[in-house]
Design an enzyme around this catalytic site. Structure first.
Site, mmCIF file in Angstrom:
data_model
loop_
_atom_site.group_PDB
_atom_site.id
_atom_site.type_symbol
_atom_site.label_atom_id
_atom_site.label_comp_id
_atom_site.label_asym_id
_atom_site.label_seq_id
_atom_site.Cartn_x
_atom_site.Cartn_y
_atom_site.Cartn_z
ATOM 1 N N ASN A 1 0.859 -1.177 0.000
ATOM 2 C CA ASN A 1 0.000 0.000 0.000
ATOM 3 C C ASN A 1 0.900 1.234 0.000
ATOM 4 O O ASN A 1 1.451 1.601 1.035
ATOM 5 C CB ASN A 1 -0.909 -0.035 1.248
ATOM 6 C CG ASN A 1 -1.793 1.191 1.352
ATOM 7 O OD1 ASN A 1 -1.836 2.021 0.441
ATOM 8 N ND2 ASN A 1 -2.502 1.312 2.464
ATOM 9 N N TRP A 2 1.060 1.828 -1.166
ATOM 10 C CA TRP A 2 1.964 2.980 -1.290
ATOM 11 C C TRP A 2 1.338 4.276 -0.754
ATOM 12 O O TRP A 2 1.994 5.315 -0.723
ATOM 13 C CB TRP A 2 2.372 3.182 -2.757
ATOM 14 C CG TRP A 2 3.286 2.128 -3.303
ATOM 15 C CD1 TRP A 2 3.799 1.041 -2.626
ATOM 16 C CD2 TRP A 2 3.817 2.046 -4.634
ATOM 17 N NE1 TRP A 2 4.602 0.300 -3.455
ATOM 18 C CE2 TRP A 2 4.626 0.892 -4.696
ATOM 19 C CE3 TRP A 2 3.677 2.829 -5.790
ATOM 20 C CZ2 TRP A 2 5.290 0.508 -5.858
ATOM 21 C CZ3 TRP A 2 4.344 2.450 -6.952
ATOM 22 C CH2 TRP A 2 5.145 1.300 -6.978
ATOM 23 N N LYS A 3 0.086 4.221 -0.395
ATOM 24 C CA LYS A 3 -0.623 5.385 0.168
ATOM 25 C C LYS A 3 -0.408 6.627 -0.724
ATOM 26 O O LYS A 3 -0.275 6.488 -1.927
ATOM 27 C CB LYS A 3 -0.189 5.621 1.615
ATOM 28 C CG LYS A 3 -0.400 4.356 2.462
ATOM 29 C CD LYS A 3 -0.288 4.588 3.927
ATOM 30 C CE LYS A 3 -0.514 3.251 4.646
ATOM 31 N NZ LYS A 3 -0.471 3.364 6.107
ATOM 32 N N GLY B 1 1.786 2.134 11.006
ATOM 33 C CA GLY B 1 2.754 3.229 10.918
ATOM 34 C C GLY B 1 3.380 3.632 12.249
ATOM 35 O O GLY B 1 3.999 4.686 12.359
ATOM 36 N N HIS C 1 -9.831 0.921 4.526
ATOM 37 C CA HIS C 1 -8.555 1.078 5.235
ATOM 38 C C HIS C 1 -8.777 2.008 6.432
ATOM 39 O O HIS C 1 -9.587 2.922 6.376
ATOM 40 C CB HIS C 1 -7.498 1.655 4.283
ATOM 41 C CG HIS C 1 -6.141 1.677 4.906
ATOM 42 N ND1 HIS C 1 -5.733 2.686 5.741
ATOM 43 C CD2 HIS C 1 -5.122 0.793 4.835
ATOM 44 C CE1 HIS C 1 -4.505 2.422 6.154
ATOM 45 N NE2 HIS C 1 -4.103 1.282 5.625
ATOM 46 N N SER D 1 2.829 -2.076 10.538
ATOM 47 C CA SER D 1 4.276 -2.022 10.834
ATOM 48 C C SER D 1 5.017 -3.299 10.453
ATOM 49 O O SER D 1 5.923 -3.741 11.168
ATOM 50 C CB SER D 1 4.509 -1.675 12.307
ATOM 51 O OG SER D 1 3.992 -0.390 12.591
ATOM 52 N N GLU E 1 -7.226 4.440 7.513
ATOM 53 C CA GLU E 1 -7.099 5.875 7.226
ATOM 54 C C GLU E 1 -8.362 6.403 6.548
ATOM 55 O O GLU E 1 -8.735 7.558 6.731
ATOM 56 C CB GLU E 1 -5.837 6.132 6.393
ATOM 57 C CG GLU E 1 -4.592 6.026 7.264
ATOM 58 C CD GLU E 1 -3.383 5.430 6.588
ATOM 59 O OE1 GLU E 1 -3.297 5.437 5.348
ATOM 60 O OE2 GLU E 1 -2.497 4.928 7.326
ATOM 61 N N GLY F 1 2.609 -1.212 4.433
ATOM 62 C CA GLY F 1 2.604 0.221 4.122
ATOM 63 C C GLY F 1 4.024 0.737 3.967
ATOM 64 O O GLY F 1 4.656 0.576 2.915
ATOM 65 N N GLY F 2 4.558 1.324 5.027
ATOM 66 C CA GLY F 2 5.878 1.980 4.990
ATOM 67 C C GLY F 2 6.968 1.146 4.335
ATOM 68 O O GLY F 2 7.742 1.656 3.520
ATOM 69 N N GLU G 1 -5.930 -5.233 10.427
ATOM 70 C CA GLU G 1 -4.927 -4.185 10.662
ATOM 71 C C GLU G 1 -5.313 -3.394 11.910
ATOM 72 O O GLU G 1 -6.097 -2.445 11.817
ATOM 73 C CB GLU G 1 -4.891 -3.226 9.470
ATOM 74 C CG GLU G 1 -4.481 -3.856 8.172
ATOM 75 C CD GLU G 1 -3.877 -2.817 7.248
ATOM 76 O OE1 GLU G 1 -2.706 -2.935 6.918
ATOM 77 O OE2 GLU G 1 -4.580 -1.853 6.892
HETATM 78 P P1 PGA Z 1 2.323 0.288 7.801
HETATM 79 O O1 PGA Z 1 0.918 0.480 7.078
HETATM 80 O O2 PGA Z 1 2.923 -0.977 7.257
HETATM 81 O O3 PGA Z 1 3.117 1.507 7.429
HETATM 82 O O4 PGA Z 1 2.059 0.194 9.256
HETATM 83 C C1 PGA Z 1 0.076 -0.602 6.862
HETATM 84 C C2 PGA Z 1 -1.207 -0.127 6.223
HETATM 85 O O5 PGA Z 1 -1.631 0.994 6.495
HETATM 86 O O6 PGA Z 1 -1.832 -0.845 5.432
#
Ligand code: PGA
Length: 262
Positions: free
Chosen positions: A14-16, A177, A99, A217, A101, A238-239, A171
């Site tokens: 997930n490159w957000k 994050g 998600h 994470s 977010e 994500g990150g 999640e």
């Molecule tokens: P993260 O994000 O790996 O940076 O914690 C995961 C996600 O939001 O899907």
């Protein structure tokens, strides 16, 4: 879903809201060099909507599938700024829905998320439904309730024919994050709750076949530990998916852990 696809590990990036078209193309190029194709791992890249079109021309479809990070639930109309699942057809295979977010920054409610799941399925794409408790829900020991409610609400109106197209990503919001991760036994518990709920709604076969991912994470150092948890079929990253070496290493480890599991 064929039995072959059902057995594969799913690693989703997930490159957000990162990268312009040029930067995204460079990352895709690096990933293509570093990520071997494994028959037992499906690797999905979810870039921002802006870069999807150009990446879809660049991507080696044997190596990576593409996914979107969100969509609107109507197919077309006067909905300024939105992109529908209909528009994503032909560009992506997967769409992340709900998600944390989207839920917590943009205030998406279960009702909208449910409509989005249906829109994705209606358009022949695969939803990755994200669920998970916040830190305060966890502190109040409400994790199981939250999981139950988000699964039930997200799947309302999903038919037993459609359920095999759907993936659920667990999640925990507090783990996204933050560098904090879930303990293996808590993850095993959460995954069990998810499957039990799907079994209650769709029967044993559907519950057992359901793909459940962990996200929050994930790094190349800890990815193996999550994949070793019974019932975990993959990861939503994500990150760590923004760095080619790191993400390629997660994909390699997913392949190795499959080899060990046999
Ligand atoms: P993260 O994000 O790996 O940076 O914690 C995961 C996600 O939001 O899907």
């Amino acid at each position: 879903m064929s039995k072959d696809v059902a057995r594969k590990t799913l690693i989703v990036a997930n490159w957000k809201m990162h990268f312009n078209t040029h930067q995204a193309s460079i990352l895709m190029h690096k990933l293509a060099e570093k990520t071997p194709v494994h028959r037992d791992v499906i690797t999905v890249l979810c870039p921002n909507i802006m870069t999807l079109q150009s990446l879809s021309l660049q991507v080696n479809h044997r190596q990576f599938k593409l996914g979107a990070q969100n969509c609107y639930w109507r197919d077309e109309g006067a909905y300024t700024g939105e992109v529908s699942a209909t528009m994503l057809r032909g560009l992506v295979d997967y769409v992340i829905v709900g998600h944390s977010e989207r839920r917590h920054v943009f205030g998406e409610l279960d009702k909208e998320i449910r409509h989005k799941v249906q829109a994705v399925l209606r358009n022949g794409l695969k939803p990755i439904l994200c669920i998970g408790e916040t830190a305060s829900e966890r502190a109040e020991k409400e994790t199981h309730h939250v999981i139950h409610d988000q699964v039930v609400n997200g799947l309302l109106n999903v038919t037993s024919e459609e359920i095999s197209e759907l993936t659920i990503a667990y999640e925990p919001v507090w783990a996204i994050g933050t560098g904090q991760t879930v303990m293996p036994h808590d993850l095993a518990d959460a995954v069990k709750t998810i499957r039990q709920q799907v079994i209650a709604l769709y029967g044993k076969e559907a519950g057992v076949a359901l793909k459940v991912l962990y996200g929050g994470s994930v790094t190349s150092d800890n990815s193996q530990a999550f994949l070793n948890v019974p019932g975990v079929d993959g990861l939503l990253v994500g990150g760590s998916s923004l760095k080619a070496d790191e993400f390629a290493s997660i994909v390699k480890k997913a392949h190795n852990s499959r080899k060990k599991k046999g």
